[in-house]
Design a protein around this motif. Structure first.
Motif, PDB file in Angstrom:
ATOM      1  N   THR A 177      -4.148  -3.445  -6.897  1.00  0.00           N
ATOM      2  CA  THR A 177      -4.017  -4.141  -5.628  1.00  0.00           C
ATOM      3  C   THR A 177      -4.688  -3.281  -4.568  1.00  0.00           C
ATOM      4  O   THR A 177      -5.062  -2.135  -4.820  1.00  0.00           O
ATOM      5  CB  THR A 177      -2.535  -4.341  -5.268  1.00  0.00           C
ATOM      6  OG1 THR A 177      -1.938  -3.063  -5.082  1.00  0.00           O
ATOM      7  CG2 THR A 177      -1.797  -5.118  -6.347  1.00  0.00           C
ATOM      8  N   SER A 185      -9.071 -10.362  -6.850  1.00  0.00           N
ATOM      9  CA  SER A 185      -8.582 -10.895  -5.588  1.00  0.00           C
ATOM     10  C   SER A 185      -9.227 -12.232  -5.295  1.00  0.00           C
ATOM     11  O   SER A 185     -10.176 -12.644  -5.954  1.00  0.00           O
ATOM     12  CB  SER A 185      -8.873  -9.921  -4.440  1.00  0.00           C
ATOM     13  OG  SER A 185     -10.248  -9.908  -4.142  1.00  0.00           O
ATOM     14  N   PHE A 195      -9.030 -11.225  -0.429  1.00  0.00           N
ATOM     15  CA  PHE A 195      -7.628 -11.435  -0.100  1.00  0.00           C
ATOM     16  C   PHE A 195      -6.754 -11.061  -1.280  1.00  0.00           C
ATOM     17  O   PHE A 195      -6.984 -11.510  -2.396  1.00  0.00           O
ATOM     18  CB  PHE A 195      -7.382 -12.902   0.276  1.00  0.00           C
ATOM     19  CG  PHE A 195      -5.941 -13.224   0.537  1.00  0.00           C
ATOM     20  CD1 PHE A 195      -5.280 -12.651   1.606  1.00  0.00           C
ATOM     21  CD2 PHE A 195      -5.244 -14.080  -0.289  1.00  0.00           C
ATOM     22  CE1 PHE A 195      -3.944 -12.940   1.859  1.00  0.00           C
ATOM     23  CE2 PHE A 195      -3.913 -14.377  -0.052  1.00  0.00           C
ATOM     24  CZ  PHE A 195      -3.263 -13.807   1.020  1.00  0.00           C
ATOM     25  N   ASP A 196      -5.744 -10.236  -1.031  1.00  0.00           N
ATOM     26  CA  ASP A 196      -4.762  -9.862  -2.044  1.00  0.00           C
ATOM     27  C   ASP A 196      -3.418 -10.433  -1.606  1.00  0.00           C
ATOM     28  O   ASP A 196      -2.798  -9.926  -0.678  1.00  0.00           O
ATOM     29  CB  ASP A 196      -4.680  -8.340  -2.169  1.00  0.00           C
ATOM     30  CG  ASP A 196      -3.780  -7.879  -3.294  1.00  0.00           C
ATOM     31  OD1 ASP A 196      -2.943  -8.672  -3.761  1.00  0.00           O
ATOM     32  OD2 ASP A 196      -3.914  -6.716  -3.697  1.00  0.00           O
ATOM     33  N   GLU A 197      -3.009 -11.530  -2.248  1.00  0.00           N
ATOM     34  CA  GLU A 197      -1.772 -12.199  -1.862  1.00  0.00           C
ATOM     35  C   GLU A 197      -0.549 -11.334  -2.125  1.00  0.00           C
ATOM     36  O   GLU A 197       0.439 -11.402  -1.396  1.00  0.00           O
ATOM     37  CB  GLU A 197      -1.643 -13.523  -2.615  1.00  0.00           C
ATOM     38  CG  GLU A 197      -0.462 -14.348  -2.150  1.00  0.00           C
ATOM     39  CD  GLU A 197      -0.420 -15.698  -2.808  1.00  0.00           C
ATOM     40  OE1 GLU A 197      -0.268 -15.733  -4.042  1.00  0.00           O
ATOM     41  OE2 GLU A 197      -0.527 -16.702  -2.101  1.00  0.00           O
ATOM     42  N   LYS A 198      -0.619 -10.489  -3.153  1.00  0.00           N
ATOM     43  CA  LYS A 198       0.546  -9.668  -3.501  1.00  0.00           C
ATOM     44  C   LYS A 198       0.976  -8.790  -2.337  1.00  0.00           C
ATOM     45  O   LYS A 198       2.157  -8.600  -2.090  1.00  0.00           O
ATOM     46  CB  LYS A 198       0.235  -8.819  -4.733  1.00  0.00           C
ATOM     47  CG  LYS A 198       1.430  -8.023  -5.222  1.00  0.00           C
ATOM     48  CD  LYS A 198       1.134  -7.313  -6.514  1.00  0.00           C
ATOM     49  CE  LYS A 198       2.362  -6.570  -6.999  1.00  0.00           C
ATOM     50  NZ  LYS A 198       2.100  -5.874  -8.233  1.00  0.00           N
ATOM     51  N   ASN A 252      -0.431  -9.324   0.779  1.00  0.00           N
ATOM     52  CA  ASN A 252      -0.755 -10.122   1.954  1.00  0.00           C
ATOM     53  C   ASN A 252      -1.754  -9.409   2.875  1.00  0.00           C
ATOM     54  O   ASN A 252      -1.508  -9.247   4.066  1.00  0.00           O
ATOM     55  CB  ASN A 252       0.511 -10.510   2.713  1.00  0.00           C
ATOM     56  CG  ASN A 252       0.262 -11.668   3.657  1.00  0.00           C
ATOM     57  OD1 ASN A 252      -0.615 -12.498   3.407  1.00  0.00           O
ATOM     58  ND2 ASN A 252       1.004 -11.725   4.736  1.00  0.00           N
ATOM     59  N   ILE A 272      -3.256 -16.526  -6.893  1.00  0.00           N
ATOM     60  CA  ILE A 272      -3.535 -16.241  -5.496  1.00  0.00           C
ATOM     61  C   ILE A 272      -3.707 -17.570  -4.783  1.00  0.00           C
ATOM     62  O   ILE A 272      -4.545 -18.377  -5.161  1.00  0.00           O
ATOM     63  CB  ILE A 272      -4.805 -15.372  -5.332  1.00  0.00           C
ATOM     64  CG1 ILE A 272      -4.610 -14.028  -6.046  1.00  0.00           C
ATOM     65  CG2 ILE A 272      -5.146 -15.171  -3.868  1.00  0.00           C
ATOM     66  CD1 ILE A 272      -5.826 -13.164  -6.090  1.00  0.00           C
ATOM     67  N   ASN A 273      -2.904 -17.822  -3.764  1.00  0.00           N
ATOM     68  CA  ASN A 273      -2.959 -19.079  -3.043  1.00  0.00           C
ATOM     69  C   ASN A 273      -4.002 -18.965  -1.944  1.00  0.00           C
ATOM     70  O   ASN A 273      -3.724 -18.482  -0.856  1.00  0.00           O
ATOM     71  CB  ASN A 273      -1.584 -19.403  -2.450  1.00  0.00           C
ATOM     72  CG  ASN A 273      -1.585 -20.711  -1.705  1.00  0.00           C
ATOM     73  OD1 ASN A 273      -2.592 -21.416  -1.678  1.00  0.00           O
ATOM     74  ND2 ASN A 273      -0.463 -21.028  -1.097  1.00  0.00           N
ATOM     75  N   SER A 288      -4.207 -21.967   1.745  1.00  0.00           N
ATOM     76  CA  SER A 288      -3.701 -21.734   3.097  1.00  0.00           C
ATOM     77  C   SER A 288      -4.605 -20.772   3.860  1.00  0.00           C
ATOM     78  O   SER A 288      -4.821 -20.923   5.054  1.00  0.00           O
ATOM     79  CB  SER A 288      -2.272 -21.212   3.067  1.00  0.00           C
ATOM     80  OG  SER A 288      -2.227 -19.960   2.399  1.00  0.00           O
ATOM     81  N   ARG A 289      -5.165 -19.767   3.181  1.00  0.00           N
ATOM     82  CA  ARG A 289      -6.072 -18.814   3.851  1.00  0.00           C
ATOM     83  C   ARG A 289      -7.368 -19.491   4.258  1.00  0.00           C
ATOM     84  O   ARG A 289      -7.906 -19.242   5.317  1.00  0.00           O
ATOM     85  CB  ARG A 289      -6.376 -17.619   2.925  1.00  0.00           C
ATOM     86  CG  ARG A 289      -5.192 -16.772   2.662  1.00  0.00           C
ATOM     87  CD  ARG A 289      -4.727 -16.114   3.931  1.00  0.00           C
ATOM     88  NE  ARG A 289      -3.474 -15.435   3.674  1.00  0.00           N
ATOM     89  CZ  ARG A 289      -2.832 -14.742   4.565  1.00  0.00           C
ATOM     90  NH1 ARG A 289      -3.274 -14.619   5.787  1.00  0.00           N
ATOM     91  NH2 ARG A 289      -1.703 -14.162   4.261  1.00  0.00           N
TER      92      ARG A 289
END
Length: 136
Positions: free
Chosen positions: A12, A27, A52-55, A57, A123-124, A127-128
């Protein structure tokens, strides 16, 4: 990430180490744009990207210089999940800091970028992507 592919090791953003190394990240790839030097008649100097790393944020800035831009551009697909291997991590200069993350991923000649199709971390990005579209 609990659902990563066997044999695909990645970290991460929390565990990034300064300098050149064989570390990897998986990512979300949010956005890319051409970086221009406005003091030199808008000279193209490379490609800037957001990972982007959702873990954790976090969004982190990545950069590939002009001499490697054409090589990496086909691998950079907005909204994809990518695995990036062999890169340099540097502290982001406050003058050029475009995210809240203090580090910058710098693509070097050894950098490998692969889109992860199966076994990707969850990874969502939707929304981003919506947030970054609204911000434009």
């Amino acid at each position: 990430f609990s659902n990563r592919r066997p044999g695909v090791r990645h970290s991460t953003f929390e565990s990034l180490l300064l300098g050149r190394s064989s570390q990897s990240i998986a990512s979300g790839f949010l956005r890319l744009w051409d970086s221009l030097n406005f003091k030199k008649d808008k000279e193209f100097v490379g490609i800037s990207v957001f990972f982007f790393d959702e873990k954790v944020n976090f969004v982190i800035h990545g950069f590939t210089p002009v001499e490697r831009a054409n090589h990496y551009r086909p691998s950079l697909k907005e909204g994809s999940i990518v695995k990036v291997d062999h890169f340099e991590v540097a502290r982001c200069s406050s003058m050029y800091m475009i995210t809240d993350h203090p580090l910058l991923i710098h693509f070097i000649s050894l950098t490998i970028i692969d889109e992860v199709i199966t076994g990707a971390p969850e990874i969502n990005l939707q929304s981003r992507l919506e947030c970054s579209t609204i911000a434009k």
